[in-house]
Design a protein around this motif. Structure first.
Motif, short mmCIF file in Angstrom:
data_model
loop_
_atom_site.label_atom_id
_atom_site.label_comp_id
_atom_site.label_asym_id
_atom_site.label_seq_id
_atom_site.Cartn_x
_atom_site.Cartn_y
_atom_site.Cartn_z
N ILE A 148 13.72 -7.19 6.20
CA ILE A 148 13.16 -7.67 4.94
C ILE A 148 14.20 -7.64 3.81
O ILE A 148 14.97 -6.70 3.69
CB ILE A 148 11.93 -6.83 4.55
CG1 ILE A 148 10.80 -7.07 5.55
CG2 ILE A 148 11.46 -7.16 3.13
CD1 ILE A 148 9.61 -6.18 5.34
N VAL A 194 14.13 -8.73 -0.47
CA VAL A 194 13.40 -9.28 -1.63
C VAL A 194 14.40 -9.48 -2.77
O VAL A 194 15.10 -8.54 -3.16
CB VAL A 194 12.26 -8.35 -2.08
CG1 VAL A 194 11.49 -9.01 -3.23
CG2 VAL A 194 11.31 -8.05 -0.93
N LEU A 204 10.78 -13.52 -1.17
CA LEU A 204 10.72 -12.66 0.01
C LEU A 204 11.29 -13.40 1.21
O LEU A 204 10.89 -14.52 1.51
CB LEU A 204 9.27 -12.25 0.28
CG LEU A 204 8.98 -11.58 1.63
CD1 LEU A 204 9.71 -10.25 1.75
CD2 LEU A 204 7.48 -11.40 1.85
N TRP A 223 9.71 -2.42 -3.33
CA TRP A 223 8.81 -2.90 -2.28
C TRP A 223 8.70 -1.86 -1.18
O TRP A 223 9.60 -1.04 -0.97
CB TRP A 223 9.28 -4.24 -1.71
CG TRP A 223 10.65 -4.24 -1.06
CD1 TRP A 223 11.84 -4.51 -1.65
CD2 TRP A 223 10.93 -3.93 0.30
NE1 TRP A 223 12.86 -4.41 -0.76
CE2 TRP A 223 12.34 -4.07 0.47
CE3 TRP A 223 10.16 -3.57 1.41
CZ2 TRP A 223 12.98 -3.83 1.68
CZ3 TRP A 223 10.80 -3.34 2.62
CH2 TRP A 223 12.20 -3.47 2.75
N ILE A 259 4.91 -5.50 -3.00
CA ILE A 259 6.01 -5.66 -3.96
C ILE A 259 5.47 -5.32 -5.35
O ILE A 259 4.48 -5.90 -5.80
CB ILE A 259 6.55 -7.10 -3.94
CG1 ILE A 259 6.98 -7.49 -2.53
CG2 ILE A 259 7.68 -7.27 -4.93
CD1 ILE A 259 7.26 -8.98 -2.37
#
Length: 343
Positions: free
Chosen positions: A286, A288, A297, A320, A333
């Motif tokens: 992940i 962000v 994202l 997040w 988030i």
């Protein structure tokens, strides 16, 4: 938007606030104010208005002064404009000025938007401090009981930064007017009287040495009660607005559903929740990207959600986490708003 706001025009809202002591000045009013003060004592159309000077040095006597107005009624209080050059002289800036405090104030001003950081030199700060900065403090708030007439202390707005001495006589008047404890008032001050009206007119009235500065002056005897009346009126209006104010989207913990995500908000922050399609996704997958007015994202480098925000957030205050709700993996988030208001 409240029902009250729906039936009010902008002019009605401005008048309502002015009647209750809120100082509002439009660009048109600023231009009119510049032409309202007469610098000539020989102007036949000018009216002399009295006000009182109170030095911070208690060994020096108070003094009645006056200025001239071409028109008795004008859009805003004319006295601050008159006093600017006086404060420039009275609050002379020496080596004792607290430049660090003034620098913090100026940098906060410049950093209010998305502008880059600004370095302000000591010389520039001293020039800023040397200018006349006038702050108006209502000793008596304008209410129907006093026909919307306020009594104001006019003080050096950056008196504390200039390390000016405390003004004990001004503080004593504030205490007698119901301010307990009284505020710290720095440096020499002036006191004047202003009457406001719903038709956007402001009238500077005489404030006399002796009859108005004595401790048994009528305005001072009534000040605490009138200030309480003003506060009750303001609280009543706020309560009315709270009763009719509808809940904005995402408030009270009720998530607002959007395509691909949901969100909730408080005045201080906004939270976006995105369902992840696989339980095998980890934090390493992940990324962000936080920007002042958007967020993006990416999962395994693929864009999943891009959101344009209603207002600015602080990218440094955004975080997040991965959570699990009802068997579904989610990314939550959280973004800190730059201004603590509901969107």
């Amino acid at each position: 938007m409240t029902d009250k706001e729906e039936i009010q025009t902008e002019e009605e809202r401005l008048n309502w606030l002015r009647e209750r002591g809120v100082l509002i000045e439009t660009s048109e009013e600023r231009k009119a104010k510049q032409n309202s003060v007469s610098t000539s004592d020989n102007d036949p159309n000018a009216k002399k208005i009295s006000f009182v000077y109170i030095p911070s040095d208690t060994s020096k006597p108070m003094k009645e002064m006056n200025f001239s107005l071409k028109h008795q009624s004008q859009p805003v209080d004319a006295l601050p404009e008159v006093l600017k050059p006086m404060f420039s002289v009275l609050g002379k800036v020496g080596d004792s000025v607290d430049l660090s405090m003034l620098r913090d104030q100026q940098q906060q001003h410049f950093a209010s938007g998305n502008a880059p950081s600004v370095t302000i030199s000591d010389e520039t700060l001293r020039k800023v401090a040397q200018e006349g900065h006038v702050e108006t403090f209502n000793l008596v708030k304008p209410v129907p009981r006093n026909k919307f007439t306020s009594v104001n202390i006019y003080l050096d707005e950056i008196g504390m930064m200039k390390r000016l001495p405390l003004n004990a006589r001004a503080a004593d008047l504030a205490k007698k007017a119901g301010f307990n404890p009284p505020p710290n008032i720095y440096g020499d001050v002036f006191i004047g009287r202003v009457q406001s009206s719903p038709n956007k007119k402001t009238t500077n009235l005489d404030f006399k040495l002796g009859s108005d500065t004595s401790h048994d002056a009528t305005w001072l005897q009534n000040a605490a009660m009138e200030n309480l009346e003003f506060q009750n009126a303001m609280n009543g209006n706020n309560n009315q607005q709270q009763r009719v104010q509808p809940t904005n989207a995402g408030e009270d913990g009720k998530a607002k559903q959007e395509e691909g995500y949901s969100w909730t908000q408080t005045d201080e922050e906004v939270e976006v929740v995105v369902d992840l399609k696989s339980d095998e996704i980890t934090t390493k997958d992940i990324k962000v990207n936080f920007r002042p007015k958007s967020l993006e994202l990416l999962v395994k480098k693929d864009p999943v959600v891009y959101i344009s925000l209603f207002d600015a957030v602080d990218p440094d205050g955004c975080t997040w986490t991965i959570e699990k709700s009802k068997g579904t993996k989610q990314i939550a988030i959280t973004c800190e708003k730059q201004d603590a208001i509901s969107w």
